[in-house]
Enzyme design. Structure first.
Site, PDB file in Angstrom:
ATOM      1  N   ARG A 167       0.869  -1.276   0.232  1.00  0.00           N
ATOM      2  CA  ARG A 167      -0.034  -0.023   0.087  1.00  0.00           C
ATOM      3  C   ARG A 167       0.570   1.371   0.039  1.00  0.00           C
ATOM      4  O   ARG A 167       0.463   2.437  -0.428  1.00  0.00           O
ATOM      5  CB  ARG A 167      -0.881  -0.053   1.238  1.00  0.00           C
ATOM      6  CG  ARG A 167      -0.519  -0.143   2.389  1.00  0.00           C
ATOM      7  CD  ARG A 167      -1.472  -0.127   3.647  1.00  0.00           C
ATOM      8  NE  ARG A 167      -0.897  -0.474   4.833  1.00  0.00           N
ATOM      9  CZ  ARG A 167      -1.045  -0.135   5.964  1.00  0.00           C
ATOM     10  NH1 ARG A 167      -1.803   0.800   5.939  1.00  0.00           N
ATOM     11  NH2 ARG A 167      -0.594  -0.519   7.064  1.00  0.00           N
TER      12      ARG A 167
ATOM     13  N   SER B 233      -4.709   5.653   6.365  1.00  0.00           N
ATOM     14  CA  SER B 233      -4.802   3.878   5.952  1.00  0.00           C
ATOM     15  C   SER B 233      -4.292   3.590   4.733  1.00  0.00           C
ATOM     16  O   SER B 233      -3.439   2.500   4.561  1.00  0.00           O
ATOM     17  CB  SER B 233      -5.895   3.393   6.494  1.00  0.00           C
ATOM     18  OG  SER B 233      -6.359   3.963   7.630  1.00  0.00           O
TER      19      SER B 233
ATOM     20  N   GLU C 216     -18.726   7.304   1.668  1.00  0.00           N
ATOM     21  CA  GLU C 216     -18.293   6.352   0.414  1.00  0.00           C
ATOM     22  C   GLU C 216     -19.035   6.736  -0.737  1.00  0.00           C
ATOM     23  O   GLU C 216     -18.774   6.600  -1.970  1.00  0.00           O
ATOM     24  CB  GLU C 216     -18.134   5.096   1.030  1.00  0.00           C
ATOM     25  CG  GLU C 216     -17.125   4.839   1.999  1.00  0.00           C
ATOM     26  CD  GLU C 216     -17.482   5.047   3.458  1.00  0.00           C
ATOM     27  OE1 GLU C 216     -18.630   5.382   3.413  1.00  0.00           O
ATOM     28  OE2 GLU C 216     -16.542   5.116   4.242  1.00  0.00           O
TER      29      GLU C 216
ATOM     30  N   ASP D 151      -9.130  -6.626  11.596  1.00  0.00           N
ATOM     31  CA  ASP D 151     -10.433  -6.062  11.971  1.00  0.00           C
ATOM     32  C   ASP D 151     -11.775  -6.707  11.487  1.00  0.00           C
ATOM     33  O   ASP D 151     -12.719  -6.493  12.007  1.00  0.00           O
ATOM     34  CB  ASP D 151     -10.619  -4.937  10.952  1.00  0.00           C
ATOM     35  CG  ASP D 151      -9.700  -3.596  11.702  1.00  0.00           C
ATOM     36  OD1 ASP D 151      -9.777  -3.514  12.835  1.00  0.00           O
ATOM     37  OD2 ASP D 151      -9.130  -2.791  10.926  1.00  0.00           O
TER      38      ASP D 151
ATOM     39  N   ARG E 103      -3.509  -4.587   2.254  1.00  0.00           N
ATOM     40  CA  ARG E 103      -3.014  -4.058   3.233  1.00  0.00           C
ATOM     41  C   ARG E 103      -1.569  -4.668   3.736  1.00  0.00           C
ATOM     42  O   ARG E 103      -0.873  -4.287   4.181  1.00  0.00           O
ATOM     43  CB  ARG E 103      -3.901  -4.046   4.410  1.00  0.00           C
ATOM     44  CG  ARG E 103      -3.480  -3.407   5.629  1.00  0.00           C
ATOM     45  CD  ARG E 103      -4.416  -3.625   6.773  1.00  0.00           C
ATOM     46  NE  ARG E 103      -4.045  -2.589   7.819  1.00  0.00           N
ATOM     47  CZ  ARG E 103      -3.178  -2.869   8.925  1.00  0.00           C
ATOM     48  NH1 ARG E 103      -2.479  -3.990   8.661  1.00  0.00           N
ATOM     49  NH2 ARG E 103      -2.876  -1.826   9.703  1.00  0.00           N
TER      50      ARG E 103
HETATM   51  C1  LIG Z   1     -18.431   3.188   6.756  1.00  0.00           C
HETATM   52  C2  LIG Z   1     -17.180   3.288   7.094  1.00  0.00           C
HETATM   53  N1  LIG Z   1     -16.212   4.109   6.282  1.00  0.00           N
HETATM   54  C3  LIG Z   1     -15.142   4.075   6.929  1.00  0.00           C
HETATM   55  C4  LIG Z   1     -14.882   3.475   8.189  1.00  0.00           C
HETATM   56  C5  LIG Z   1     -13.155   3.501   8.554  1.00  0.00           C
HETATM   57  N2  LIG Z   1     -13.226   4.193   9.864  1.00  0.00           N
HETATM   58  C6  LIG Z   1     -13.357   3.304  11.048  1.00  0.00           C
HETATM   59  S1  LIG Z   1     -13.335   4.600  12.400  1.00  0.00           S
HETATM   60  C7  LIG Z   1     -13.282   5.811  11.429  1.00  0.00           C
HETATM   61  C8  LIG Z   1     -13.003   7.018  11.990  1.00  0.00           C
HETATM   62  C9  LIG Z   1     -14.373   7.398  12.831  1.00  0.00           C
HETATM   63  O1  LIG Z   1     -14.359   8.458  13.624  1.00  0.00           O
HETATM   64  P1  LIG Z   1     -15.378   8.923  14.716  1.00  0.00           P
HETATM   65  O2  LIG Z   1     -16.700   8.451  14.251  1.00  0.00           O
HETATM   66  O3  LIG Z   1     -15.356  10.310  15.052  1.00  0.00           O
HETATM   67  O4  LIG Z   1     -14.920   7.667  15.689  1.00  0.00           O
HETATM   68  P2  LIG Z   1     -14.029   7.999  17.177  1.00  0.00           P
HETATM   69  O5  LIG Z   1     -13.149   9.290  16.554  1.00  0.00           O
HETATM   70  O6  LIG Z   1     -14.950   8.122  18.313  1.00  0.00           O
HETATM   71  O7  LIG Z   1     -13.126   6.810  17.250  1.00  0.00           O
HETATM   72  C10 LIG Z   1     -12.994   5.302  10.026  1.00  0.00           C
HETATM   73  C11 LIG Z   1     -13.233   6.568   8.909  1.00  0.00           C
HETATM   74  C12 LIG Z   1     -15.659   2.584   8.614  1.00  0.00           C
HETATM   75  N3  LIG Z   1     -15.407   1.621   9.583  1.00  0.00           N
HETATM   76  N4  LIG Z   1     -16.980   2.707   8.146  1.00  0.00           N
END
Ligand SMILES: Cc1ncc(C[n+]2csc(CCOP(=O)(O)OP(=O)(O)O)c2C)c(N)n1
Lengths: 281, 312
Positions: B8, B35, B56, B114, B164
């Site tokens: 990646r 990532s 998305e 994950d 990944r």
């Molecule tokens: C639909 C989707 N898009 C992207 C992700 C990847 N992802 C996992 S956590 C995250 C950030 C989340 O931020 P937030 O909701 O503020 O959570 P926190 O800061 O409380 O961990 C992302 C982009 C995902 N799990 N699901």
């Protein structure tokens, strides 16, 4: 600082201590597993403590009790703290937390309802919680049950479009038994929510979608107790609690840092984190 | 055996460099740029990098707008998360035939830890079923590097997987790649093993094991799943009379299905498919034990080859 509150000091102390304990559990688990999401698992520690050790109507001996309150971890990546809370109230043996993420474990990298007792819904892809919660609330109405559904959201998660479809639906059907809590820590994966996609004005967004909004300090146990009781008493409208928190709370080098969203903790960092967390007990 | 490469990161660096040369490239991210390593592009070409947040489906439609506006948009997130944008991809990318590139990172089971929500075992099946879509699964980091300019300069929708996990380095800089052309990696006339992605290096190992048992296996790298290299598949089926497919994907709808669909009406030789057997996967600390547990071990490929040969 003394906060004026109607809640007994012993209760507040118990829940604050549990929040600290859950943080220690999260750091232990993340270190042991060599990966995880420490930042967003530490920020909702008080929220999880108040919900699971006081507010929610649950019975670990009857995980399938039909009229239990439902809790959906919509921000499923924070599952470490959910697993720790479930273990500590007796849904599973505490030692099993060590197996998290190993082949064959019933504790997956993201919550899996088919494998883990107490996990109401499989999550990990963001944005599903409100719509699923609405379906659960409508089911309760049809069945004449009075359980409530609690949905824990991330603030970054609020950027997903489907979530707002759910927000409209919930308001349309006046689902006052749906209570959303935003773990509003201001940081997502790539940076701050302000940099990536601003959510402000967040309070009036929810209000304009027909929700009752409570804006509180998400690390204050008394404020959480009061907000949840208010939300429970609400009628005619769903409630969202915007709980302002700090990502990585309790571990100085993680606080407020996107870099700690999804990162392993090495041995040295683990030592320092544990010292800081234990100092505060 | 093979040295390993951070696929990646090489993807991220290649896209960044290519974007410096080709000013038509725009990159869209959905809050996972650190990532999937489009951060390299963002640093080199900040004015052509757009982070849409956790959105998305919206990202795909925005990219469609860029394509209509004359740019070459590269959309990026985890392969599993593009499923949220499937309708947008179907209608606005594939059907409208817009020049959108879809980079499904963390593909297959490569985000081992994950778990099943983050494993993509059906992305190839879905993308492949869309008319106009080109579908690519690079087999190492050299292929990733070579493919980026090729897909950028190919007019039309493309889906490409990026792992990944670190990947074994199979090729060198002289490797010649063409979209839609398979590569014969090893000659043999007893059976053909057709593979891509992480399963190519495993297939080469399987061929070694078969060789030590006196079986000469031909190994084909089918990095382009669509359009499929029909002449090569026909030739292999004719000359070896038995086929094994090996992929980091469900056995429903992926590389195996593409091969079977191509051969069934023409040269119906026995075909055995190695892949995930229509089940959801689980979390693991690393990719390799997970591939082994879910039916994609070297031994699985060896066994499939022996069974296919028996049925000749
Ligand atoms: C639909 C989707 N898009 C992207 C992700 C990847 N992802 C996992 S956590 C995250 C950030 C989340 O931020 P937030 O909701 O503020 O959570 P926190 O800061 O409380 O961990 C992302 C982009 C995902 N799990 N699901």
């Amino acid at each position: 600082m003394v906060i004026k509150t109607k809640y007994p000091p012993e209760l507040i102390k118990k829940l604050e201590d549990m929040a600290r304990q859950l943080r220690i559990d999260v750091v232990e688990m993340t270190h042991c597993r060599g990966q995880g999401h420490p930042g967003g698992s530490l920020s909702p520690a008080e929220i999880m403590s108040v919900l699971f050790f006081h507010h929610l109507r649950l019975d670990p001996k009857k995980p399938q009790w039909e009229n239990r309150d439902r809790f959906i971890l919509s921000k499923g990546h924070a599952c470490a703290i959910l697993y720790a809370a479930l273990a500590r109230i007796g849904f599973m043996p505490f030692e099993d937390l060590k197996t998290w993420g190993c082949i064959g474990s019933y504790l997956q990298g993201h919550p899996d309802r088919r494998k883990t007792p107490g996990v109401e819904m499989t999550t990990g892809c963001l944005g599903h919680g409100i719509n699923i919660g609405a379906g659960l609330c409508l089911s309760a109405q049809l069945k004449g049950l009075d359980y409530r559904t609690y949905v824990l959201l991330g603030d970054g998660e609020l950027q997903t479009g489907i979530l707002w479809e759910g927000a409209m639906l919930t308001a349309k059907y006046k689902l006052s038994r749906l209570i959303a809590i935003v773990d509003c820590n201001g940081v997502q994966l790539d940076g701050t929510t302000e940099e990536i996609m601003s959510l402000e004005p967040l309070k009036s967004k929810w209000e304009s979608f027909g929700w009752a909004v409570l804006d509180i300090n998400g690390h204050s146990v008394p404020e959480l107790l009061e907000a949840l009781d208010k939300a429970r008493a609400s009628s005619g409208k769903p409630t969202v609690i915007i709980a302002h928190t700090v990502k990585g709370k309790g571990v100085s080098f993680m606080e407020g840092k996107a870099a700690w969203h999804g990162r392993a903790i090495n041995d040295e960092e683990y030592q320092q984190a544990m010292e800081e967390l234990k100092e505060n007990v | 055996m093979f040295d390993l490469d951070n696929t990646r990161q090489i993807f991220g660096e290649t896209l960044a460099e290519y974007g410096v040369k080709n000013k038509k490239i725009v990159v869209l991210a959905a809050d996972v740029s650190s990532s999937v390593m489009t951060t390299f592009f963002a640093k080199k070409n900040p004015e052509r990098f757009f982070n849409v947040g956790i959105a998305e489906a919206g990202m795909i439609d925005t990219a469609v707008g860029f394509a209509l506006g004359g740019f070459i948009p590269f959309t990026n997130t985890f392969a599993a998360l593009f499923l949220r944008a499937t309708e947008q991809i179907r209608t606005c990318v594939a059907y409208a035939n817009t020049n959108v590139k879809i980079v499904g990172s963390f593909a297959g089971l490569s985000d081992a830890k994950d778990g099943a929500t983050h494993h993509s075992i059906m992305d190839i099946a879905i993308m492949r079923a869309m008319p106009n879509m080109t579908v690519i699964v690079p087999s190492d980091s050299i292929e990733v590097k070579k493919m980026i300019p090729l897909i950028a300069e190919h007019e039309g929708p493309v889906y490409i997987r990026i792992s990944r996990a670190e990947m074994p380095i199979i090729f060198d800089e002289n490797h010649k790649m063409e979209i839609g052309k398979g590569v014969v990696m090893r000659d043999g006339n007893d059976v053909t093993i057709i593979a891509n992605g992480h399963l190519l290096s495993r297939s080469l190992e399987a061929a070694d094991q078969l060789n030590s048992r006196g079986i000469k296996a031909r190994v084909v790298n089918l990095h382009t799943v669509k359009p499929v290299d029909k002449p090569l598949l026909m030739k292999c089926a004719r000359e070896t009379g038995a086929v094994v497919t090996a992929e980091e994907h469900s056995i429903i709808g992926g590389l195996g299905s593409a091969v079977a669909e191509t051969l069934v009406g023409e040269i119906p030789v026995p075909i055995k498919m190695v892949g995930v057997a229509d089940t959801f996967t689980e979390s693991a600390k690393d990719l390799d034990p997970l591939l082994d547990k879910y039916g994609m071990s070297v031994e699985d490929i060896v066994r499939a080859a022996q069974q296919a040969m028996k049925q000749k």
